[in-house]
Write a protein that holds these residues in place. Sequence first.
Motif, short mmCIF file in Angstrom:
data_model
loop_
_atom_site.label_atom_id
_atom_site.label_comp_id
_atom_site.label_asym_id
_atom_site.label_seq_id
_atom_site.Cartn_x
_atom_site.Cartn_y
_atom_site.Cartn_z
N SER A 1 0.84 -1.20 0.00
CA SER A 1 0.00 0.00 0.00
C SER A 1 0.87 1.25 0.00
O SER A 1 1.61 1.49 0.96
N TRP B 1 -0.33 4.19 0.27
CA TRP B 1 -0.92 5.13 1.23
C TRP B 1 -0.41 4.86 2.65
O TRP B 1 -0.17 5.82 3.41
N PRO C 1 0.58 4.76 -7.03
CA PRO C 1 -0.64 4.02 -6.68
C PRO C 1 -1.60 3.94 -7.86
O PRO C 1 -1.68 4.88 -8.67
#
Length: 307
Positions: A61, A63, A125
């Motif tokens: 991820s 984030w 992303p």
Amino acid sequence: MQIALFIEQILNGLQLGVMLFLMAAGLTLIFGVMGLINLAHGSLYMVGAFACAAVAAATGSFWLGLAASLAAAAAAGAIMEVLVIRRLYDRDHLDQVLATFALILVFSEATRWLFGSFPLYLDIPPLLQGTVPLPGGSRYQLYRLAIIGVGIAVAVGMYLLITKTRLGMRIRAGQSDRDMIGALGVDIRLLYTVVFAFGAALAGFAGALVGALQSVQVGMGEPVLILAFVVIVIGGIGSIKGALVGAILVGVTDTLGRFLLPQLFGLMMPPSQAGLVGGALASMLIYIVMAVILAVRPQGLFPAMKG
């Protein structure tokens, strides 16, 4: 196509500018409030990039990696302030330069020991992959536009923080008279740690964002640090508004100079020579702009107000 290419370079300059703002905003706060020259600020940029790359690789991820960059850089900044920087506030600027230069070496070797000498890589992303159309028929990377948007949002947030909150009031008071706010009961040591950690988090955040556009490697913060110092000198030491305007000016000037000057010299000399001469002059352009601005306004474009 030339118009589209020019618009693309303008956007590249804005993207570089907001990244420099994230670096310079923390740096100018630290220097404006504490009077400290922190050469290790670029190392915090590197810490954020490595934290983001490592966590993103472990979790998948981006984030979570971005959140880790903020936390790691802020923690590194707070620890550095408590253990080292706190002892330098009343020392000569030369002592500050030497001590923070030593911290650069410590951070570089510690990072090399933890992650090795090979660069790490961050993937953009999925949400921000792809391109958007530009006038003239070309397309521009969505992720770079997102960096511009994030930088503007951070600038607005910092303006509100500095002008509308109690913490901002204390920061502005610390710029004007640190002894007075200490006498009024404000824990000046805690305030300094919070400001330093906040500036470090901004630097780490910038490193994480840029890490998806280039490799994450040891020493990546030092070239950016030089540009950040140029930004705060142009904008005015201690001024967030000056940091934003100076960063945009430096980013656009540097990007357009590297794009336009070789073409300009190409009208007068062979392409190979034009590239060399134009590239050399482009690398000096932001320092020429800085010299001109300081000749007219020695305190910078928007010096922080005192008193």
